[in-house]
Design a protein around this motif. Structure first.
Motif, PDB file in Angstrom:
ATOM      1  N   LEU A 201      11.595   3.814  -2.274  1.00 16.12           N
ATOM      2  CA  LEU A 201      10.940   3.792  -0.971  1.00 16.12           C
ATOM      3  C   LEU A 201      11.043   5.190  -0.377  1.00 16.12           C
ATOM      4  CD1 LEU A 201      12.346   0.401   0.312  1.00 16.12           C
ATOM      5  CD2 LEU A 201      10.201   0.833  -0.849  1.00 16.12           C
ATOM      6  N   THR A 202      10.266   6.106  -0.908  1.00 15.41           N
ATOM      7  CA  THR A 202      10.425   7.508  -0.569  1.00 15.41           C
ATOM      8  C   THR A 202       9.805   7.887   0.757  1.00 15.41           C
ATOM      9  OG1 THR A 202       8.456   8.025  -1.836  1.00 15.41           O
ATOM     10  CG2 THR A 202      10.569   8.207  -2.980  1.00 15.41           C
ATOM     11  N   SER A 203       8.828   7.170   1.226  1.00 13.74           N
ATOM     12  CA  SER A 203       8.155   7.553   2.448  1.00 13.74           C
ATOM     13  C   SER A 203       8.560   6.647   3.602  1.00 13.74           C
ATOM     14  CB  SER A 203       6.637   7.476   2.263  1.00 13.74           C
ATOM     15  OG  SER A 203       6.004   7.735   3.485  1.00 13.74           O
ATOM     16  N   PRO A 204       9.082   7.234   4.692  1.00 11.41           N
ATOM     17  CA  PRO A 204       9.431   6.398   5.845  1.00 11.41           C
ATOM     18  C   PRO A 204       8.201   5.861   6.561  1.00 11.41           C
ATOM     19  CG  PRO A 204       9.754   8.714   6.360  1.00 11.41           C
ATOM     20  CD  PRO A 204       9.391   8.637   4.908  1.00 11.41           C
ATOM     21  N   LEU A 205       7.005   6.398   6.242  1.00 16.71           N
ATOM     22  CA  LEU A 205       5.787   5.931   6.887  1.00 16.71           C
ATOM     23  C   LEU A 205       5.288   4.622   6.296  1.00 16.71           C
ATOM     24  CD1 LEU A 205       3.925   9.354   7.136  1.00 16.71           C
ATOM     25  CD2 LEU A 205       5.265   8.192   8.896  1.00 16.71           C
TER      26      LEU A 205
ATOM     27  N   GLY B 125       0.983   6.851  -3.365  1.00 20.56           N
ATOM     28  CA  GLY B 125      -0.083   7.557  -4.065  1.00 20.56           C
ATOM     29  C   GLY B 125      -0.632   8.642  -3.156  1.00 20.56           C
ATOM     30  N   SER B 126      -1.820   9.124  -3.473  1.00 20.84           N
ATOM     31  CA  SER B 126      -2.436  10.134  -2.615  1.00 20.84           C
ATOM     32  C   SER B 126      -3.783   9.624  -2.134  1.00 20.84           C
ATOM     33  CB  SER B 126      -2.597  11.464  -3.371  1.00 20.84           C
ATOM     34  OG  SER B 126      -3.395  11.278  -4.508  1.00 20.84           O
ATOM     35  N   GLY B 127      -4.080   9.894  -0.885  1.00 19.35           N
ATOM     36  CA  GLY B 127      -5.337   9.458  -0.285  1.00 19.35           C
ATOM     37  C   GLY B 127      -5.206   8.124   0.426  1.00 19.35           C
TER      38      GLY B 127
ATOM     39  N   GLU C   7      -2.319  -2.525  -6.198  1.00 21.62           N
ATOM     40  CA  GLU C   7      -2.641  -1.139  -6.543  1.00 21.62           C
ATOM     41  C   GLU C   7      -3.745  -0.660  -5.613  1.00 21.62           C
ATOM     42  OE1 GLU C   7      -3.699  -1.232 -10.674  1.00 21.62           O
ATOM     43  OE2 GLU C   7      -1.606  -1.431 -11.316  1.00 21.62           O
ATOM     44  N   ILE C   8      -3.391   0.264  -4.724  1.00 25.88           N
ATOM     45  CA  ILE C   8      -4.343   0.791  -3.754  1.00 25.88           C
ATOM     46  C   ILE C   8      -4.666   2.230  -4.146  1.00 25.88           C
ATOM     47  CG2 ILE C   8      -4.791   1.316  -1.332  1.00 25.88           C
ATOM     48  CD1 ILE C   8      -2.602  -0.744  -0.617  1.00 25.88           C
ATOM     49  N   THR C   9      -5.951   2.508  -4.363  1.00 23.70           N
ATOM     50  CA  THR C   9      -6.438   3.863  -4.620  1.00 23.70           C
ATOM     51  C   THR C   9      -7.516   4.150  -3.576  1.00 23.70           C
ATOM     52  OG1 THR C   9      -8.223   3.200  -6.114  1.00 23.70           O
ATOM     53  CG2 THR C   9      -6.039   3.563  -7.115  1.00 23.70           C
ATOM     54  N   PRO C  10      -7.961   5.375  -3.451  1.00 23.98           N
ATOM     55  CA  PRO C  10      -9.041   5.654  -2.492  1.00 23.98           C
ATOM     56  C   PRO C  10     -10.345   4.919  -2.822  1.00 23.98           C
ATOM     57  CG  PRO C  10      -7.889   7.677  -3.017  1.00 23.98           C
ATOM     58  CD  PRO C  10      -7.361   6.626  -3.953  1.00 23.98           C
ATOM     59  N   GLN C  11     -10.530   4.488  -4.077  1.00 23.05           N
ATOM     60  CA  GLN C  11     -11.771   3.825  -4.469  1.00 23.05           C
ATOM     61  C   GLN C  11     -11.701   2.300  -4.404  1.00 23.05           C
ATOM     62  OE1 GLN C  11     -10.214   6.119  -6.631  1.00 23.05           O
ATOM     63  NE2 GLN C  11     -11.415   7.771  -5.724  1.00 23.05           N
ATOM     64  N   GLN C  12     -10.520   1.713  -4.652  1.00 17.91           N
ATOM     65  CA  GLN C  12     -10.439   0.250  -4.718  1.00 17.91           C
ATOM     66  C   GLN C  12      -9.026  -0.240  -4.445  1.00 17.91           C
ATOM     67  OE1 GLN C  12     -11.232  -1.412  -8.568  1.00 17.91           O
ATOM     68  NE2 GLN C  12      -9.443  -0.481  -9.508  1.00 17.91           N
ATOM     69  N   ILE C  13      -8.937  -1.545  -4.229  1.00 22.48           N
ATOM     70  CA  ILE C  13      -7.652  -2.247  -4.131  1.00 22.48           C
ATOM     71  C   ILE C  13      -7.675  -3.340  -5.189  1.00 22.48           C
ATOM     72  CG2 ILE C  13      -6.173  -3.722  -2.724  1.00 22.48           C
ATOM     73  CD1 ILE C  13      -7.198  -2.273  -0.254  1.00 22.48           C
ATOM     74  N   LEU C  14      -6.681  -3.324  -6.053  1.00 26.41           N
ATOM     75  CA  LEU C  14      -6.553  -4.340  -7.093  1.00 26.41           C
ATOM     76  C   LEU C  14      -5.312  -5.168  -6.789  1.00 26.41           C
ATOM     77  CD1 LEU C  14      -7.393  -5.554  -9.822  1.00 26.41           C
ATOM     78  CD2 LEU C  14      -5.933  -3.835 -10.914  1.00 26.41           C
TER      79      LEU C  14
ATOM     80  N   TRP D  58     -10.041   2.262   9.626  1.00 27.91           N
ATOM     81  CA  TRP D  58      -9.447   1.064   9.037  1.00 27.91           C
ATOM     82  C   TRP D  58      -8.996   1.399   7.617  1.00 27.91           C
ATOM     83  CZ3 TRP D  58      -8.242  -2.209  12.600  1.00 27.91           C
ATOM     84  CH2 TRP D  58      -9.020  -2.285  13.752  1.00 27.91           C
ATOM     85  N   SER D  59      -7.951   2.212   7.531  1.00 27.82           N
ATOM     86  CA  SER D  59      -7.478   2.738   6.247  1.00 27.82           C
ATOM     87  C   SER D  59      -6.062   2.285   5.949  1.00 27.82           C
ATOM     88  CB  SER D  59      -7.498   4.266   6.263  1.00 27.82           C
ATOM     89  OG  SER D  59      -8.774   4.744   6.520  1.00 27.82           O
ATOM     90  N   VAL D  60      -5.780   2.200   4.653  1.00 29.62           N
ATOM     91  CA  VAL D  60      -4.415   1.959   4.177  1.00 29.62           C
ATOM     92  C   VAL D  60      -4.096   3.066   3.174  1.00 29.62           C
ATOM     93  CG1 VAL D  60      -4.386  -0.524   4.567  1.00 29.62           C
ATOM     94  CG2 VAL D  60      -5.235   0.352   2.414  1.00 29.62           C
ATOM     95  N   PRO D  61      -2.843   3.523   3.147  1.00 30.52           N
ATOM     96  CA  PRO D  61      -2.490   4.594   2.219  1.00 30.52           C
ATOM     97  C   PRO D  61      -2.499   4.117   0.766  1.00 30.52           C
ATOM     98  CG  PRO D  61      -0.553   3.837   3.404  1.00 30.52           C
ATOM     99  CD  PRO D  61      -1.729   3.131   4.003  1.00 30.52           C
ATOM    100  N   ALA D  62      -2.878   5.028  -0.127  1.00 25.81           N
ATOM    101  CA  ALA D  62      -2.862   4.716  -1.561  1.00 25.81           C
ATOM    102  C   ALA D  62      -1.410   4.546  -2.013  1.00 25.81           C
ATOM    103  CB  ALA D  62      -3.536   5.839  -2.345  1.00 25.81           C
ATOM    104  N   MET D  63      -1.177   3.509  -2.800  1.00 32.54           N
ATOM    105  CA  MET D  63       0.175   3.225  -3.295  1.00 32.54           C
ATOM    106  C   MET D  63       0.115   2.091  -4.294  1.00 32.54           C
ATOM    107  SD  MET D  63       1.846   1.041  -0.156  1.00 32.54           S
ATOM    108  CE  MET D  63       1.404   2.221   1.078  1.00 32.54           C
ATOM    109  N   THR D  64       1.219   1.889  -4.968  1.00 31.13           N
ATOM    110  CA  THR D  64       1.391   0.719  -5.822  1.00 31.13           C
ATOM    111  C   THR D  64       2.590  -0.051  -5.281  1.00 31.13           C
ATOM    112  OG1 THR D  64       0.522   1.895  -7.731  1.00 31.13           O
ATOM    113  CG2 THR D  64       1.818  -0.082  -8.177  1.00 31.13           C
ATOM    114  N   VAL D  65       2.385  -1.328  -5.032  1.00 23.77           N
ATOM    115  CA  VAL D  65       3.441  -2.189  -4.491  1.00 23.77           C
ATOM    116  C   VAL D  65       3.648  -3.339  -5.466  1.00 23.77           C
ATOM    117  CG1 VAL D  65       4.142  -3.675  -2.578  1.00 23.77           C
ATOM    118  CG2 VAL D  65       2.769  -1.628  -2.128  1.00 23.77           C
ATOM    119  N   GLN D  66       4.895  -3.560  -5.844  1.00 22.85           N
ATOM    120  CA  GLN D  66       5.212  -4.714  -6.678  1.00 22.85           C
ATOM    121  C   GLN D  66       6.298  -5.507  -5.972  1.00 22.85           C
ATOM    122  OE1 GLN D  66       6.110  -3.890 -10.746  1.00 22.85           O
ATOM    123  NE2 GLN D  66       6.381  -6.036 -11.240  1.00 22.85           N
ATOM    124  N   ASP D  67       6.097  -6.806  -5.925  1.00 25.08           N
ATOM    125  CA  ASP D  67       7.079  -7.656  -5.250  1.00 25.08           C
ATOM    126  C   ASP D  67       7.198  -8.988  -5.973  1.00 25.08           C
ATOM    127  OD1 ASP D  67       8.947  -8.527  -3.469  1.00 25.08           O
ATOM    128  OD2 ASP D  67       7.596  -8.687  -1.772  1.00 25.08           O
TER     129      ASP D  67
END
Length: 182
Positions: free
Chosen positions: A24-28, A41-43, A106-113, A148-157
Motif C-alpha cells: 500500500l505505497t500510496s496514501p492517496l 498504476g499510472s494515469g 485492474e484499472i487502466t486509463p483505457q478500461q476497468i477489468l 469522474w476518474s479513478v486512479p489506475a491500479m490493480t486491486v486484489q482482495d
C-alpha cells in the motif's frame, strides 16, 4: 500481570511500523476494508456518457445497474450496459479460480477489468471503485465540473475469507465481547 502485558505492548509498538503492508505505497489510495493487495498504476480511468459496462449475465447486470444509477443521479450521465457482450470499457469476467466474494480489479486509463467467481465479488469490486471516485458520486443532484476518474491500479482482495480466518482462526465460537477486543 496486566502491568507486564502493558509494558510488553509499549515496547513492541515501535516494531509495528516495520510490519505495515508494503503493498500500500500510496496514501492517496484509500479503500476500506483494506484489500489484500494494491499496486498503483499510472494515469486515470474516466467515466463518461460513452462508457459502457459489459456483463455476462443478468445477475451481474443487476449489480452494474445499481452502480450506473450513481452516475445518473450525481453526474447526469448514464453509461451503457451490455448484457452478454465483451464490448465495453468496464468488463465483468467470471473466473471460477477465485474464492467466493474475492475479486481482482485492474484499472487502466483505457478500461476497468473486474474478475470474480460470484456476484458478491463483483459487488465488492464496484464498492472499491465507488470509494475511489470523488465524494460527489453520493450526491442526489447532478454535480457539474467534476472529473469522474479513478486512479489506475490493480486491486486484489480475498474479502470475506481473509477476514473470517483472521477473526476465527480455529473456527470456534467467540463471544461478541472477544471479537470487539480484537
Amino acid at each position: 500481570m496486566k502491568k507486564y502485558i502493558l509494558i510488553i505492548l509499549i515496547l513492541l509498538s515501535p516494531l509495528t511500523a516495520f510490519l505495515q503492508a508494503d503493498n500500500l505505497t500510496s496514501p492517496l489510495i484509500s479503500i476500506v476494508p483494506r484489500p489484500t493487495q494494491i499496486v498503483p498504476g499510472s494515469g486515470n480511468f474516466t467515466f463518461s456518457a460513452k462508457t459502457a459496462f459489459a456483463v455476462e449475465n443478468q445477475g451481474q447486470a443487476a449489480i452494474a445497474r445499481n452502480f450506473i444509477d450513481l452516475f445518473t443521479r450525481a453526474a447526469g450521465i448514464t453509461p451503457a450496459l451490455n448484457v452478454g457482450s465483451k464490448e465495453g470499457q468496464v468488463r465483468f469476467v467470471t473466473d471460477s479460480s477465485f474464492k467466493p466474494e474475492a475479486y481482482l480489479l485492474e484499472i487502466t486509463p483505457q478500461q476497468i477489468l473486474i474478475k470474480a467467481s460470484d456476484t458478491k465479488g463483483f459487488f465488492y469490486a464496484l464498492q472499491s471503485i465507488r470509494q475511489l471516485l470523488p465524494a460527489a458520486i453520493e450526491s442526489e443532484q447532478p454535480v457539474q465540473n467534476i472529473a469522474w476518474s479513478v486512479p489506475a491500479m490493480t486491486v486484489q482482495d480475498d474479502y470475506f475469507w481473509t477476514r473470517y480466518v483472521a477473526l476465527f482462526p480455529k473456527r470456534t465460537y467467540c463471544e461478541s465481547s472477544t471479537v470487539w477486543r480484537c
